[in-house]
Design a protein around this motif. Structure first.
Motif, PDB file in Angstrom:
ATOM      1  N   VAL A 123     -22.669  31.020 -23.351  1.00 26.62           N
ATOM      2  CA  VAL A 123     -23.618  31.440 -24.063  1.00 26.62           C
ATOM      3  C   VAL A 123     -24.439  30.513 -24.151  1.00 26.62           C
ATOM      4  N   SER A 124     -25.694  30.277 -23.484  1.00 22.28           N
ATOM      5  CA  SER A 124     -26.745  29.345 -23.676  1.00 22.28           C
ATOM      6  C   SER A 124     -27.476  29.030 -25.019  1.00 22.28           C
ATOM      7  N   SER A 125     -27.989  27.782 -25.056  1.00 20.13           N
ATOM      8  CA  SER A 125     -28.731  27.395 -26.363  1.00 20.13           C
ATOM      9  C   SER A 125     -29.681  28.262 -26.663  1.00 20.13           C
ATOM     10  N   SER A 126     -29.788  28.714 -27.829  1.00 22.52           N
ATOM     11  CA  SER A 126     -30.743  29.823 -28.443  1.00 22.52           C
ATOM     12  C   SER A 126     -30.376  30.200 -29.656  1.00 22.52           C
ATOM     13  N   GLY A 127     -31.079  31.403 -30.238  1.00 26.39           N
ATOM     14  CA  GLY A 127     -30.625  31.974 -31.621  1.00 26.39           C
ATOM     15  C   GLY A 127     -29.536  32.672 -31.579  1.00 26.39           C
ATOM     16  N   LYS A 156     -27.871  26.026 -30.739  1.00 34.32           N
ATOM     17  CA  LYS A 156     -29.270  26.064 -30.447  1.00 34.32           C
ATOM     18  C   LYS A 156     -29.723  24.560 -30.404  1.00 34.32           C
ATOM     19  N   SER A 157     -30.926  24.259 -29.814  1.00 32.81           N
ATOM     20  CA  SER A 157     -31.302  22.873 -29.810  1.00 32.81           C
ATOM     21  C   SER A 157     -31.919  22.214 -31.042  1.00 32.81           C
ATOM     22  N   LEU A 158     -31.298  21.145 -31.075  1.00 33.60           N
ATOM     23  CA  LEU A 158     -32.225  20.181 -32.232  1.00 33.60           C
ATOM     24  C   LEU A 158     -33.353  19.640 -31.344  1.00 33.60           C
ATOM     25  N   MET A 174     -25.303  32.186 -20.038  1.00 27.14           N
ATOM     26  CA  MET A 174     -26.460  33.683 -20.365  1.00 27.14           C
ATOM     27  C   MET A 174     -26.990  33.704 -21.501  1.00 27.14           C
ATOM     28  N   CYS A 175     -28.112  34.321 -21.623  1.00 23.61           N
ATOM     29  CA  CYS A 175     -28.931  34.218 -22.738  1.00 23.61           C
ATOM     30  C   CYS A 175     -29.733  35.634 -22.912  1.00 23.61           C
ATOM     31  N   SER A 176     -30.754  35.876 -21.987  1.00 23.12           N
ATOM     32  CA  SER A 176     -31.599  36.997 -22.101  1.00 23.12           C
ATOM     33  C   SER A 176     -30.732  38.265 -22.274  1.00 23.12           C
ATOM     34  N   ALA A 177     -29.767  38.324 -21.183  1.00 22.75           N
ATOM     35  CA  ALA A 177     -28.841  39.602 -21.308  1.00 22.75           C
ATOM     36  C   ALA A 177     -28.286  39.850 -22.349  1.00 22.75           C
ATOM     37  N   ILE A 178     -27.663  38.894 -23.106  1.00 21.23           N
ATOM     38  CA  ILE A 178     -26.913  39.008 -24.424  1.00 21.23           C
ATOM     39  C   ILE A 178     -28.187  39.363 -25.519  1.00 21.23           C
ATOM     40  N   TYR A 179     -29.173  38.728 -25.394  1.00 19.97           N
ATOM     41  CA  TYR A 179     -30.302  39.485 -26.559  1.00 19.97           C
ATOM     42  C   TYR A 179     -30.566  40.884 -26.079  1.00 19.97           C
ATOM     43  N   GLN A 180     -30.384  41.218 -24.901  1.00 24.33           N
ATOM     44  CA  GLN A 180     -30.896  42.569 -24.621  1.00 24.33           C
ATOM     45  C   GLN A 180     -29.965  43.709 -24.526  1.00 24.33           C
ATOM     46  N   VAL A 190     -27.091  17.688 -18.436  1.00 30.96           N
ATOM     47  CA  VAL A 190     -28.649  17.681 -18.568  1.00 30.96           C
ATOM     48  C   VAL A 190     -29.136  18.992 -17.983  1.00 30.96           C
ATOM     49  N   LYS A 191     -30.031  19.605 -19.002  1.00 35.03           N
ATOM     50  CA  LYS A 191     -30.617  20.912 -18.541  1.00 35.03           C
ATOM     51  C   LYS A 191     -31.982  20.610 -17.797  1.00 35.03           C
ATOM     52  N   LEU A 192     -32.152  21.122 -16.631  1.00 38.27           N
ATOM     53  CA  LEU A 192     -33.487  20.833 -15.693  1.00 38.27           C
ATOM     54  C   LEU A 192     -34.187  21.841 -15.493  1.00 38.27           C
ATOM     55  N   PHE A 224     -37.853  36.837 -22.264  1.00 42.15           N
ATOM     56  CA  PHE A 224     -36.895  36.819 -21.424  1.00 42.15           C
ATOM     57  C   PHE A 224     -36.857  36.919 -20.070  1.00 42.15           C
ATOM     58  N   SER A 225     -35.736  36.577 -19.585  1.00 36.86           N
ATOM     59  CA  SER A 225     -35.816  36.530 -17.946  1.00 36.86           C
ATOM     60  C   SER A 225     -35.557  37.974 -17.406  1.00 36.86           C
ATOM     61  N   VAL A 226     -35.809  37.973 -16.271  1.00 35.83           N
ATOM     62  CA  VAL A 226     -35.256  39.137 -15.333  1.00 35.83           C
ATOM     63  C   VAL A 226     -34.352  39.096 -14.188  1.00 35.83           C
ATOM     64  N   LEU A 258     -28.534  17.961 -22.706  1.00 40.84           N
ATOM     65  CA  LEU A 258     -29.583  17.399 -23.060  1.00 40.84           C
ATOM     66  C   LEU A 258     -30.802  18.103 -22.378  1.00 40.84           C
ATOM     67  N   ASN A 259     -31.466  19.075 -23.248  1.00 37.90           N
ATOM     68  CA  ASN A 259     -32.665  19.610 -22.447  1.00 37.90           C
ATOM     69  C   ASN A 259     -33.876  18.739 -22.335  1.00 37.90           C
ATOM     70  N   VAL A 260     -33.999  18.232 -21.229  1.00 39.29           N
ATOM     71  CA  VAL A 260     -35.014  17.494 -21.179  1.00 39.29           C
ATOM     72  C   VAL A 260     -36.309  18.105 -20.353  1.00 39.29           C
ATOM     73  N   SER A 298     -27.835  28.677 -14.687  1.00 38.80           N
ATOM     74  CA  SER A 298     -28.742  29.530 -15.670  1.00 38.80           C
ATOM     75  C   SER A 298     -30.185  30.032 -15.514  1.00 38.80           C
ATOM     76  N   THR A 299     -30.231  30.776 -15.817  1.00 39.89           N
ATOM     77  CA  THR A 299     -31.548  31.760 -15.856  1.00 39.89           C
ATOM     78  C   THR A 299     -31.299  33.004 -14.602  1.00 39.89           C
ATOM     79  N   GLY A 300     -31.603  34.332 -15.212  1.00 44.59           N
ATOM     80  CA  GLY A 300     -31.636  35.431 -14.375  1.00 44.59           C
ATOM     81  C   GLY A 300     -30.185  35.929 -14.525  1.00 44.59           C
ATOM     82  N   VAL A 301     -29.281  35.347 -15.115  1.00 35.66           N
ATOM     83  CA  VAL A 301     -27.921  36.260 -14.876  1.00 35.66           C
ATOM     84  C   VAL A 301     -27.534  37.175 -15.960  1.00 35.66           C
TER      85      VAL A 301
HETATM   86  C1  FMN Z   1     -35.035  33.352 -27.948  1.00 37.68           C
HETATM   87  C2  FMN Z   1     -34.680  32.186 -27.026  1.00 37.68           C
HETATM   88  C3  FMN Z   1     -34.500  30.937 -27.530  1.00 37.68           C
HETATM   89  C4  FMN Z   1     -34.269  29.706 -26.775  1.00 37.68           C
HETATM   90  N1  FMN Z   1     -33.898  28.588 -27.212  1.00 37.68           N
HETATM   91  C5  FMN Z   1     -33.494  27.505 -26.416  1.00 37.68           C
HETATM   92  C6  FMN Z   1     -33.054  26.264 -27.070  1.00 37.68           C
HETATM   93  O1  FMN Z   1     -33.226  26.147 -28.161  1.00 37.68           O
HETATM   94  N2  FMN Z   1     -32.669  25.259 -26.096  1.00 37.68           N
HETATM   95  C7  FMN Z   1     -32.545  25.552 -24.953  1.00 37.68           C
HETATM   96  O2  FMN Z   1     -32.116  24.601 -24.167  1.00 37.68           O
HETATM   97  N3  FMN Z   1     -32.810  26.719 -24.471  1.00 37.68           N
HETATM   98  C8  FMN Z   1     -33.270  27.705 -24.943  1.00 37.68           C
HETATM   99  N4  FMN Z   1     -33.459  28.690 -24.576  1.00 37.68           N
HETATM  100  C9  FMN Z   1     -33.443  29.102 -23.051  1.00 37.68           C
HETATM  101  C10 FMN Z   1     -32.089  29.543 -22.843  1.00 37.68           C
HETATM  102  O3  FMN Z   1     -31.166  28.879 -23.003  1.00 37.68           O
HETATM  103  C11 FMN Z   1     -31.917  29.965 -21.365  1.00 37.68           C
HETATM  104  O4  FMN Z   1     -31.981  28.682 -20.518  1.00 37.68           O
HETATM  105  C12 FMN Z   1     -33.009  30.648 -20.724  1.00 37.68           C
HETATM  106  O5  FMN Z   1     -33.241  31.895 -21.583  1.00 37.68           O
HETATM  107  C13 FMN Z   1     -32.743  31.344 -19.391  1.00 37.68           C
HETATM  108  O6  FMN Z   1     -31.497  31.985 -19.141  1.00 37.68           O
HETATM  109  P1  FMN Z   1     -31.332  33.555 -19.299  1.00 37.68           P
HETATM  110  O7  FMN Z   1     -31.975  33.678 -18.030  1.00 37.68           O
HETATM  111  O8  FMN Z   1     -29.788  33.840 -19.281  1.00 37.68           O
HETATM  112  O9  FMN Z   1     -31.803  34.229 -20.559  1.00 37.68           O
HETATM  113  C14 FMN Z   1     -33.979  29.811 -25.297  1.00 37.68           C
HETATM  114  C15 FMN Z   1     -34.162  31.336 -24.668  1.00 37.68           C
HETATM  115  C16 FMN Z   1     -34.620  32.199 -25.654  1.00 37.68           C
HETATM  116  C17 FMN Z   1     -34.889  33.586 -24.858  1.00 37.68           C
END
Ligand code: FMN
Length: 326
Positions: free
Chosen positions: A19-23, A45-47, A264-270, A167-169, A215-217, A130-132, A242-245
Motif C-alpha cells: 500500500v503506497s504512501s498516503s492517508g 504517509k510521507s514526512l 497501490m493507492c487510488s484503487a484502495i481509496y476508491q 527512491v520514488k521517482l 486519483f489515477s485511472v 525517499l520521495n524525491v 506504482s501508478t495506475g494499478v
Molecule cells: C490522497 C493521496 C495522498 C498521497 N500522499 C502521498 C505521500 O504522502 N507521499 C507519497 O510519496 N505519495 C503520496 N501519494 C501518491 C501515492 O503514493 C501514489 O504514488 C500515487 O497515488 C500513484 O499510485 P496509484 O495510481 O495507485 O494511486 C498520495 C496519493 C494520494 C491519492
C-alpha cells in the motif's frame, strides 16, 4: 501449493502488493486493517520536508520581536514535534503488525533533514522510501544539475542509516535508465516507478488555479508498465511499480514486466481495502491455471530483455495504428 512470497529491499513479504504512501497509511489502526486484508507491506504517509519547514516558519511568524535564540529554539522544537509524531507512528505500526513498515520522506534537497533518517531507523522502520521531486524549471540549469540532487540525497541518507533505501521517482528525466543506474551505484536498493503528483488545473468560470483529480485511472498503468519492463531489463535495480494499478490484471502485468513489488493507492481509496484480498485471490487462481507455483517462475518473463523484440517497448509512434484508422 501456491506461494506469493516476495523479496523486496532485502525483506520477506507474504505477497508483492504494497500500500503506497498516503492517508491510507497514516495511523497504526489503518495499517492493522490493511494487514488483515493481506497487504504485503505498507509505505507510511510521507514526512514532508516542506511540511516541517512550513510548520517552523508558521510558528516563527508568531514570535516576532523575540531574541534569535528563542527563534532557534522554537524552530528546533517544532521540527522535533513533527518528527516525534512520525516516530510514534512507526513504533505503533511495528508494535501492532507483523508486515514490513517502510517509512517515507518527501524531499527535494540534501539539506539538514537527512539527519532525521537515523531516528527513523532507530524507531524500527524496516526501510526508507525517499520521495524525491524537483520540478526542473531553471533556465540556466542542466538536467545533470538537477540529477545531482537525487544522488546527493541518497548519499547523505546512506551515511546515517543501514536500512535499505528506495527512491520514488517521477518520469521527468532525460535518461531515466542512467539515473536509476547511478542511484544504484550510490547505494539505493530500489526505485518506485512512478510517483503521481498534484496537478494544477484552471477553472474557466472562476478564473482560478485549482487542483486536478488526485486519483489515477487504470490507463495510467501503461507508462508504468513500459518503464518497469525497461528498467528491470537493463539495470540491476529492484523496481516497485506504482501508478495506475487498479486490478489484478495490472498487478500481474507489472510482475511479468519484472516488478519486484507493486504499489497501490487510488484503487484502495476508491474500492476499499478489500480490493487487496480480492486481487490476491485472483492472482492465485491465475497462477493455478498457468501452473505457476511461485512468483519467481514468471517474474520478468515479459521484460525488455526477455522478449524477442524489445523494440515493442520502445516504439513511440503510432504509424501502424494511424494508417489503419480512417
Ligand atoms: C490522497 C493521496 C495522498 C498521497 N500522499 C502521498 C505521500 O504522502 N507521499 C507519497 O510519496 N505519495 C503520496 N501519494 C501518491 C501515492 O503514493 C501514489 O504514488 C500515487 O497515488 C500513484 O499510485 P496509484 O495510481 O495507485 O494511486 C498520495 C496519493 C494520494 C491519492
Amino acid at each position: 501449493m501456491i506461494s506469493l512470497e516476495t523479496q523486496y529491499l532485502g525483506l520477506t513479504l507474504s505477497n508483492p502488493i504494497i500500500v503506497s504512501s498516503s492517508g491510507l497509511t497514516n495511523s497504526a489502526e489503518k495499517v492493522v486493517k490493511l494487514e488483515k486484508e493481506g497487504a504485503g507491506a505498507v509505505v507510511l504517509k510521507s514526512l514532508f520536508e516542506e511540511q516541517i519547514m512550513a510548520e517552523a516558519s508558521q510558528t516563527l511568524s508568531n514570535t516576532e520581536g523575540q531574541y534569535p535564540e528563542a527563534i532557534d529554539y522554537v524552530q528546533t522544537y517544532v521540527r522535533s514535534q513533527s518528527l516525534s509524531q512520525y516516530l510514534e507512528l512507526i513504533r505503533d505500526c511495528k508494535a501492532k503488525t507483523n508486515i514490513p513498515i517502510i517509512a517515507s520522506i518527501n524531499c527535494f534537497s540534501a539539506g539538514e533533514w537527512t539527519s532525521f533518517a537515523k531516528n527513523i531507523e532507530e524507531a524500527g522502520a524496516d526501510a526508507i522510501e525517499l520521495n524525491v521531486f524537483t520540478l526542473n524549471t531553471g533556465l540556466h540549469k542542466s538536467s545533470e544539475d538537477y540529477e545531482q540532487t537525487y544522488y546527493q540525497i541518497v548519499r547523505e541518507v546512506k551515511k546515517v542509516v543501514s536500512i535499505p533505501i528506495a527512491v520514488k521517482l517521477s518520469f521527468y528525466f532525460s535518461n531515466l535508465i542512467h539515473v536509476i543506474d547511478r542511484l544504484k551505484a550510490e547505494g539505493a536498493s530500489s526505485v518506485v516507478l512512478f510517483n503521481r503528483f498534484y496537478q494544477p488545473d484552471i477553472d474557466i468560470n472562476t478564473l482560478k488555479v485549482t487542483a486536478a483529480e488526485v486519483f489515477s485511472v487504470p490507463s495510467d498503468q501503461f507508462q508504468t508498465l513500459r518503464w518497469t519492463s525497461i528498467a528491470s531489463g537493463l539495470t540491476k535495480m529492484e523496481v516497485s511499480s506504482s501508478t495506475g494499478v487498479h486490478d489484478y490484471d495490472a498487478v500481474l502485468k507489472m510482475l511479468l514486466a519484472g516488478a519486484q513489488t507493486v504499489q497501490m493507492c487510488s484503487a484502495i481509496y476508491q474500492q476499499g481495502r478489500e480490493v487487496i484480498s480480492q486481487i490476491l485471490t485472483c492472482i492465485e487462481e491465475w497462477m493455478e491455471q498457468k501452473d505457476f507455483a511461485s512468483i519467481e517462475e514468471f517474474r520478468g518473463l515479459m521484460n525488455y530483455r526477455a522478449i524477442n523484440d524489445p523494440s515493442l517497448y520502445e516504439r513511440n509512434q503510432f504509424m501502424k495504428y494511424y494508417s489503419s484508422r480512417e
